[in-house]
Write a protein that holds these residues in place. Structure first.
Motif, short mmCIF file in Angstrom:
data_model
loop_
_atom_site.label_atom_id
_atom_site.label_comp_id
_atom_site.label_asym_id
_atom_site.label_seq_id
_atom_site.Cartn_x
_atom_site.Cartn_y
_atom_site.Cartn_z
N ALA A 34 -7.44 2.16 5.58
CA ALA A 34 -8.04 1.05 6.32
C ALA A 34 -7.68 -0.29 5.69
O ALA A 34 -7.37 -1.27 6.39
CB ALA A 34 -9.56 1.22 6.37
N ALA A 35 -7.71 -0.36 4.36
CA ALA A 35 -7.34 -1.60 3.68
C ALA A 35 -5.88 -1.96 3.99
O ALA A 35 -5.54 -3.14 4.21
CB ALA A 35 -7.54 -1.45 2.18
N GLN A 36 -5.02 -0.95 4.04
CA GLN A 36 -3.61 -1.20 4.33
C GLN A 36 -3.42 -1.68 5.77
O GLN A 36 -2.63 -2.60 6.02
CB GLN A 36 -2.80 0.07 4.08
CG GLN A 36 -1.30 -0.13 4.25
CD GLN A 36 -0.50 1.01 3.68
OE1 GLN A 36 -1.05 1.94 3.10
NE2 GLN A 36 0.81 0.96 3.84
N LEU A 37 -4.14 -1.09 6.71
CA LEU A 37 -4.04 -1.55 8.10
C LEU A 37 -4.50 -2.99 8.22
O LEU A 37 -3.90 -3.79 8.96
CB LEU A 37 -4.87 -0.65 9.01
CG LEU A 37 -4.40 0.80 9.14
CD1 LEU A 37 -5.35 1.57 10.06
CD2 LEU A 37 -2.98 0.89 9.64
N ALA A 38 -5.57 -3.37 7.52
CA ALA A 38 -6.03 -4.75 7.54
C ALA A 38 -4.98 -5.68 6.92
O ALA A 38 -4.70 -6.77 7.45
CB ALA A 38 -7.35 -4.87 6.79
N TRP A 39 -4.39 -5.26 5.82
CA TRP A 39 -3.35 -6.06 5.15
C TRP A 39 -2.19 -6.35 6.10
O TRP A 39 -1.68 -7.47 6.17
CB TRP A 39 -2.88 -5.30 3.92
CG TRP A 39 -1.78 -5.94 3.13
CD1 TRP A 39 -0.47 -5.56 3.06
CD2 TRP A 39 -1.90 -7.07 2.24
NE1 TRP A 39 0.23 -6.37 2.19
CE2 TRP A 39 -0.62 -7.30 1.68
CE3 TRP A 39 -2.97 -7.89 1.88
CZ2 TRP A 39 -0.38 -8.34 0.77
CZ3 TRP A 39 -2.72 -8.92 0.97
CH2 TRP A 39 -1.45 -9.13 0.44
N TRP A 40 -1.77 -5.35 6.85
CA TRP A 40 -0.68 -5.54 7.80
C TRP A 40 -1.03 -6.55 8.89
O TRP A 40 -0.16 -7.24 9.40
CB TRP A 40 -0.32 -4.21 8.44
CG TRP A 40 0.64 -3.38 7.63
CD1 TRP A 40 1.54 -3.82 6.71
CD2 TRP A 40 0.79 -1.97 7.69
NE1 TRP A 40 2.23 -2.75 6.18
CE2 TRP A 40 1.81 -1.62 6.76
CE3 TRP A 40 0.16 -0.96 8.42
CZ2 TRP A 40 2.21 -0.29 6.57
CZ3 TRP A 40 0.56 0.35 8.22
CH2 TRP A 40 1.57 0.67 7.31
N ARG A 41 -2.29 -6.62 9.26
CA ARG A 41 -2.71 -7.51 10.35
C ARG A 41 -2.83 -8.98 9.91
O ARG A 41 -2.83 -9.88 10.75
CB ARG A 41 -4.07 -7.08 10.89
CG ARG A 41 -4.09 -5.78 11.65
CD ARG A 41 -3.84 -5.97 13.15
NE ARG A 41 -4.30 -4.79 13.86
CZ ARG A 41 -5.47 -4.70 14.49
NH1 ARG A 41 -6.30 -5.73 14.49
NH2 ARG A 41 -5.82 -3.59 15.10
N LEU A 42 -2.98 -9.21 8.62
CA LEU A 42 -3.25 -10.57 8.14
C LEU A 42 -1.98 -11.42 8.10
O LEU A 42 -0.88 -10.91 7.84
CB LEU A 42 -3.86 -10.52 6.74
CG LEU A 42 -5.23 -9.85 6.61
CD1 LEU A 42 -5.62 -9.76 5.14
CD2 LEU A 42 -6.29 -10.61 7.39
#
Length: 251
Positions: A180-188
């Motif tokens: 989940a943290a990685q998916l958020a990182w990609w979106r930022l």
């Protein structure tokens, strides 16, 4: 749920698909793509194990530190990272103590400490090509507990919300919140990434406060991890939603 993500041109490029795209354990793209996995090792000493929430938060922060490290973006780890991100971002968490932990620390990787927990992340390896000092570590049944109920997250803090209807071992949950943290990182965007990095990747991991709250999170458009069901839970289960202030502002 299975989706076919676009392959990033550089490591850790934000995902461009809908919530849940590129989630942690989805089907790989068609073709002869080698299966890679990101190894994580949590230190669990028999006499002084970490608290569950501290271990989950430290695992997520460690993966973010790994993704932003220059060795991953443009250094000696970058080729392995690209191969790993080009298929699915599968992660496996193992546990170590004593001499096992010391041997793991001697291998190339990155260790993060937080709240009494220590987690080390290693460059991606082929699924069948683990270093022997990691391959011998226990992967199943990692159980940890919190000494008390974690407090409510502070205002403005990114939160990784766990599905309140799913029971997962600590090791499984560590992998899921890291996805989940990685998916958020990609979106930022770049500025939001730098701000998060400057904070030491401050975040909280909490269980969503009830089924209705969880359903609202899943439907919100925020990044959602959907599990392939290899271990512990049913295929297609939504496990974690990543709520980052920079993402909620766009909704």
């Amino acid at each position: 749920m299975t989706s076919t993500p676009s392959t990033p041109s550089t490591p850790s490029t934000p995902g461009t698909g809908t919530a849940g795209d590129r989630a942690g354990e989805q089907a790989p793209e068609p073709g002869p793509v080698a299966e890679f996995v990101l190894p994580l090792v949590v230190r669990v000493e028999r006499a002084d194990p970490p608290a569950r929430t501290a271990a989950l938060e430290t695992a997520a922060r460690a993966v973010l530190a790994f993704l932003s490290d220059e060795r991953s973006t443009d250094g000696e780890w970058s080729q392995a990272v690209r191969a790993w991100e080009g298929a699915r971002i599968r992660k496996v968490v193992r546990r170590a103590r004593g001499a096992e932990w010391r041997r793991a620390e001697a291998l190339d990787g990155l260790t993060l400490d937080g709240g009494g927990a220590q987690v080390r992340v290693f460059p991606p390896v082929p699924l069948d090509g683990w270093p022997k000092d990691l391959a011998r570590l226990q992967v199943s049944g990692t159980e940890l507990a919190d000494p008390s109920v974690p407090p409510a997250p502070g205002p403005g803090l990114p939160v990784l919300w766990l599905n309140p209807e799913l029971g997962m071992t600590a090791g499984k949950a560590m992998a899921q919140v890291s996805h989940a943290a990685q998916l958020a990182w990609w979106r930022l965007d770049g500025d939001a990434r730098e701000q998060w990095r400057a904070s030491g990747f401050a975040l909280a991991v909490r269980t969503a406060p009830g089924v209705h709250a969880w359903q609202r999170l899943v439907a919100s458009g925020l990044p959602v991890v959907r599990d392939a069901g290899f271990t512990e839970i049913a295929p297609g289960s939504c496990t974690v939603v990543a709520e980052h202030p920079a993402l909620t502002d766009r909704l």
